[in-house]
Design an enzyme around this catalytic site. Sequence first.
Site, PDB file in Angstrom:
ATOM      1  N   LYS A  19     -15.160  21.957 -33.186  1.00 17.54           N
ATOM      2  CA  LYS A  19     -14.801  23.249 -32.594  1.00 17.54           C
ATOM      3  C   LYS A  19     -13.508  23.075 -31.814  1.00 17.54           C
ATOM      4  CE  LYS A  19     -16.896  26.784 -29.536  1.00 17.54           C
ATOM      5  NZ  LYS A  19     -18.119  27.126 -28.786  1.00 17.54           N
ATOM      6  N   SER A  48     -20.063  31.645 -30.171  1.00 19.17           N
ATOM      7  CA  SER A  48     -18.631  31.458 -30.316  1.00 19.17           C
ATOM      8  C   SER A  48     -18.242  30.378 -31.320  1.00 19.17           C
ATOM      9  CB  SER A  48     -18.027  31.114 -28.960  1.00 19.17           C
ATOM     10  OG  SER A  48     -18.526  29.872 -28.493  1.00 19.17           O
ATOM     11  N   SER A  81     -23.972  29.676 -28.275  1.00 25.06           N
ATOM     12  CA  SER A  81     -22.864  29.549 -29.220  1.00 25.06           C
ATOM     13  C   SER A  81     -23.042  28.524 -30.335  1.00 25.06           C
ATOM     14  CB  SER A  81     -21.571  29.251 -28.488  1.00 25.06           C
ATOM     15  OG  SER A  81     -21.099  30.436 -27.907  1.00 25.06           O
TER      16      SER A  81
END
Length: 464
Positions: free
Chosen positions: A73, A148, A172
């Site tokens: 990420k 996210s 997330s």
Amino acid sequence: MKTLSELAGELNAGTTSAVALAEATLAEIEARDESIHAFLEVYDDVLAQAAHADNMRADGKATPLTGIPIVLKDNMLLSGKRVGAASKILEGYVAPYTATAVQKLQDAGAVFIGRANCDEFAMGSSTENSAYGPTKNPHDETRVPGGSSGGSAAAVAAGFVPAALGSDTGGSIRQPASFCGVVGLKPTYGSVSRNGLIAMGSSLDVIGPFAQTVDDARTLFEVIKGNDPMDSTTLPDNAYVSHERKQNLVVGVPRAFVSEGIDTAVAQAFEKTLEGLAREGHEIVDIALPYIKHALAVYYVIMPAEVSTNLSRFDGVKYGLQVAGDDLLGDYVRTRREGFGPEPRRRTLLGTYVLSAGYYDAYYGKATQVREMIRDDFSNAFKNVDVIATPTAPTPPFKIGEIADPLSMYLADIFTVPANIAGIPGISVPMPSKSALPMGIQFLAAHTREDLLFHIGEEVEALK
Ligand code: GLN
């Protein structure tokens, strides 16, 4: 796409090599990621990393992750590589060191393919808050992948990579795993070091894996966890002890909490999954978690408070973007105004407000107290049940652009935030269902009891 353990088997057997895998991965991304947009960047040294992994194997130093393609990420530092939390304010920023969890994967010989898209500073539930445009759900490109960590989840769901890392502050990892039909683990707070993770809410954040199977998620978790002198909130290594595996588990369902405001397809798949578990011999019992209904409110006080503190370091002097004003204060104001998107600004305002002298007791102080009550709710529940089950998200993946109102978007986290408030681990596993859109079931367990989550998660996988 083969699973991580299948690929590890092939690498070990010598039927493929890390370089061959990396070449195939790059070709797939080149062919298909333009529309999915899981990646913000594909690294330029992937083949060199893969060659190094092949050498490790030749030297007899291979681990189960040696040569396995993995995606990070865009909020985890890898020394010498750009990292930006999908924000313009970090435009051009290059990581000066490597995050501990990432370092552990690197030492194990993993091959980092690139940076995955995410909501700006990990704030969001759809990846639409990325400053670089949304990621699309590989199952239906008109829909969001969740967020996210949407790029990480989509990269696994699209079959680009067998595994990825995400971070989970309020859901997330689990919510995008649910939306993308993959497994996502939010580990116990403090089990995985936050050193080198761009902070969102420091008392809530944790790094965890995405994979296609529970077993693969376990493999990654075992590698990335552990005490770290660079993160004083990490647990001591003896926090994890081995537990005897029970044949049948007691699964608690907080009925009052899961019966309101959820989509019928999700509700049906959830009930069916519970029935399946009951058929396999697990005991399903109703439980009450009296304070859990306040979890979202508590989260949206504590998280912005921590966000406002953590984002204060982005001032145009220390990192990334610098926009000149008339004086020093002008530099700060202009940099922050041009660098931050709407969601980080909204949360900084909210956080500054709840921490302000006049309102601290009314909001932040109170939220901290209710946080303790929610923690107690869970501790009490885990005296009687092994795991707690809820849907991971109240809906299947929604359309890109469908939810414009931030408050409605916050409801996507209703089932996931309680685990972060309490620091307990949670996993999302795809539910067996005939629906074309993926939906996940979430299990929660007491601190450090990831073993129970892997156990029940594998039972759900076996229902298919
Ligand atoms: N969707 C939640 C939020 O917007 C959770 C984010 C996260 O876990 N990083 O805050």
